[in-house]
Design a protein around this motif. Sequence first.
Motif, PDB file in Angstrom:
ATOM      1  N   ILE A 109       7.007   4.721   3.668  1.00 37.46           N
ATOM      2  CA  ILE A 109       6.074   5.006   2.574  1.00 37.46           C
ATOM      3  C   ILE A 109       5.829   3.734   1.769  1.00 37.46           C
ATOM      4  CG2 ILE A 109       5.773   6.241   0.384  1.00 37.46           C
ATOM      5  CD1 ILE A 109       7.316   8.576   1.572  1.00 37.46           C
ATOM      6  N   GLY A 110       4.550   3.412   1.585  1.00 34.97           N
ATOM      7  CA  GLY A 110       4.169   2.308   0.711  1.00 34.97           C
ATOM      8  C   GLY A 110       4.348   0.919   1.287  1.00 34.97           C
ATOM      9  N   PHE A 111       5.120   0.792   2.358  1.00 36.82           N
ATOM     10  CA  PHE A 111       5.355  -0.516   2.970  1.00 36.82           C
ATOM     11  C   PHE A 111       4.588  -0.668   4.283  1.00 36.82           C
ATOM     12  CE2 PHE A 111       9.111  -0.218   0.236  1.00 36.82           C
ATOM     13  CZ  PHE A 111       9.119  -1.484  -0.350  1.00 36.82           C
ATOM     14  N   GLY A 112       4.483   0.432   5.036  1.00 34.17           N
ATOM     15  CA  GLY A 112       3.808   0.373   6.325  1.00 34.17           C
ATOM     16  C   GLY A 112       4.647  -0.212   7.434  1.00 34.17           C
ATOM     17  N   THR A 113       5.885  -0.619   7.130  1.00 31.59           N
ATOM     18  CA  THR A 113       6.755  -1.227   8.124  1.00 31.59           C
ATOM     19  C   THR A 113       7.173  -0.202   9.176  1.00 31.59           C
ATOM     20  OG1 THR A 113       7.640  -2.578   6.331  1.00 31.59           O
ATOM     21  CG2 THR A 113       8.848  -2.607   8.420  1.00 31.59           C
ATOM     22  N   ALA A 114       7.169  -0.627  10.439  1.00 32.29           N
ATOM     23  CA  ALA A 114       7.645   0.233  11.516  1.00 32.29           C
ATOM     24  C   ALA A 114       9.173   0.251  11.497  1.00 32.29           C
ATOM     25  CB  ALA A 114       7.140  -0.273  12.859  1.00 32.29           C
ATOM     26  N   LEU A 115       9.745   1.445  11.366  1.00 26.48           N
ATOM     27  CA  LEU A 115      11.198   1.602  11.298  1.00 26.48           C
ATOM     28  C   LEU A 115      11.658   2.684  12.258  1.00 26.48           C
ATOM     29  CD1 LEU A 115      11.783   1.616   7.421  1.00 26.48           C
ATOM     30  CD2 LEU A 115      12.329  -0.257   8.998  1.00 26.48           C
TER      31      LEU A 115
ATOM     32  N   ARG B 191      -0.077   7.659   7.912  1.00 25.29           N
ATOM     33  CA  ARG B 191      -0.820   6.424   7.704  1.00 25.29           C
ATOM     34  C   ARG B 191      -1.238   6.276   6.241  1.00 25.29           C
ATOM     35  NH1 ARG B 191      -2.902   7.789  12.890  1.00 25.29           N
ATOM     36  NH2 ARG B 191      -4.788   8.743  11.997  1.00 25.29           N
ATOM     37  N   LEU B 192      -1.668   7.361   5.616  1.00 25.90           N
ATOM     38  CA  LEU B 192      -2.022   7.301   4.196  1.00 25.90           C
ATOM     39  C   LEU B 192      -0.817   6.932   3.345  1.00 25.90           C
ATOM     40  CD1 LEU B 192      -4.380  10.397   3.755  1.00 25.90           C
ATOM     41  CD2 LEU B 192      -4.982   8.002   3.321  1.00 25.90           C
ATOM     42  N   LEU B 193       0.330   7.522   3.641  1.00 27.69           N
ATOM     43  CA  LEU B 193       1.544   7.223   2.878  1.00 27.69           C
ATOM     44  C   LEU B 193       1.986   5.775   3.076  1.00 27.69           C
ATOM     45  CD1 LEU B 193       3.563  10.498   3.516  1.00 27.69           C
ATOM     46  CD2 LEU B 193       2.803   9.651   1.288  1.00 27.69           C
TER      47      LEU B 193
ATOM     48  N   GLN C 244      -2.020   2.544   4.853  1.00 29.15           N
ATOM     49  CA  GLN C 244      -2.899   2.049   5.890  1.00 29.15           C
ATOM     50  C   GLN C 244      -4.215   2.832   5.887  1.00 29.15           C
ATOM     51  OE1 GLN C 244      -0.256   2.794   9.172  1.00 29.15           O
ATOM     52  NE2 GLN C 244       0.488   0.690   9.179  1.00 29.15           N
ATOM     53  N   ALA C 245      -5.254   2.232   6.426  1.00 24.30           N
ATOM     54  CA  ALA C 245      -6.540   2.925   6.553  1.00 24.30           C
ATOM     55  C   ALA C 245      -6.376   4.117   7.464  1.00 24.30           C
ATOM     56  CB  ALA C 245      -7.602   1.974   7.114  1.00 24.30           C
TER      57      ALA C 245
END
Length: 471
Positions: free
Chosen positions: A76-82, A464-466, A469-470
Amino acid sequence: MKDTTDPRPTEPMAVRLADFAGALRPDDIPAEVAERARLLMLDALGIALASTQYDFAHRAHAALCDLGAGGPRRAIGFGTALQARDAAMLNGLLIHGLDYDDTHTAGVIHATASILPAALTMALETGAAGEEMQTAYIAGMEVATRLGAVARGGFHQVGFHPTGVIGIFGAVLAAGRLRGLTAAQLAAAQGIALSMAGGSLEFLQDGAWTKRLHPGWAAQAAITAVAMARRGFVAPRAVYEGRFGVFNAYLGERAAGLDLSVATAALGQTWEVMNVAVKPMPACHFTHACADAAVALHDAHGLSADDIAEVVALVPDEVIKTVCEPRETKIRPQNSYDAQFSIPYAVASGLLRGRFGLPDLEPAAYAAPEALAFMPKVRHEADPHSRFPTYYSGEVVVRTTDGRELRHREDVNRGAADRPLSAAEIAAKFTENACMALPPERAARLRDAVLGLDRAGDLAPLERLLAGQAN
């Protein structure tokens, strides 16, 4: 839905809770309960986005990236793949990071902060639709809140944070249901979780960040427990009522006389989701009534610091250890966490500024000379009319330098079930928080997606919204 309310003393409580969580269907849930659940999730996700603007979030994010980025889930908010468990860990930390998340008053537990990240992660992992995620979240909430209520506030008295100790069990049932566990596996997952539950209140002594870990760790551990149970890992059965079950192990002598039937009473008939309080201010819920009372006195009388000789804050006896002691840290907060858990500071901010919000948790606010000079004037007493834990009531008595005594009481804390924030107020709180990290247009799209969760067939756009990301 199978009736799980009839007491069966020979059957472990974990079995009855598993039966409920596994059998619950969307049609069993009243519309107002489902709507309330979506509002609670909306509130939590807005707070998570706001948390990304603070140092603790970036340090936690960096640590989890060190453990291995590149997984299937987006933070959330970072977009990093984890990896899935790490995403659940971070998301739970973010939801609880500002101490602005919801509280079930009788259970004294921030249940959403554990259950939502576990449910969201597992729903994304399994490709579940929005309504199924919503149902799993509600099942977990109904269990965790009741389990918390069994303790009658006792965990705080012995140094444990109920969100960490109890949240994992609701998270296990939510995640396990979404993973497709059988009733027997759901019972076993609770037994495995018994060895993973925890959460020390030692952070109260020095304002450490560890409390923020508790719900994220519970969500992460819940996903692990579900995986172990799914593969047949053997677990203890007497999770709650056993000699070393959760209540005896954590509460010791205080466990004597507890009514364990509270955990299963009226499951599927009375909905504890409706009794979850949404916070109107970003601080420990135990401070809210006194903070609001102080704001009311400020607005009514407009007193300056020099006008006030002494202030007495009346608080429930059960919360004194948490928000009034040790006094030396409560009257001189060293960081935002100290400030969030300080009755002297909450009252000082309300009386001097007429508010207690996120700006008041910045160093320039809690370390302001005027605040530091005023806080020693505030002392506490046990509230003889306390209604804890039904409500987190409080009263502020101001004695002025010209001999007057002014008082204001908040018998029912704002945001409680009997004094709830409206749907519009919760949505406004979400927007304010989310827009700390997202443009207004994207925040509005996210709001609509969460409030329409029950109609979503695919949760990937929500993720994606969280993630910012677009879509």
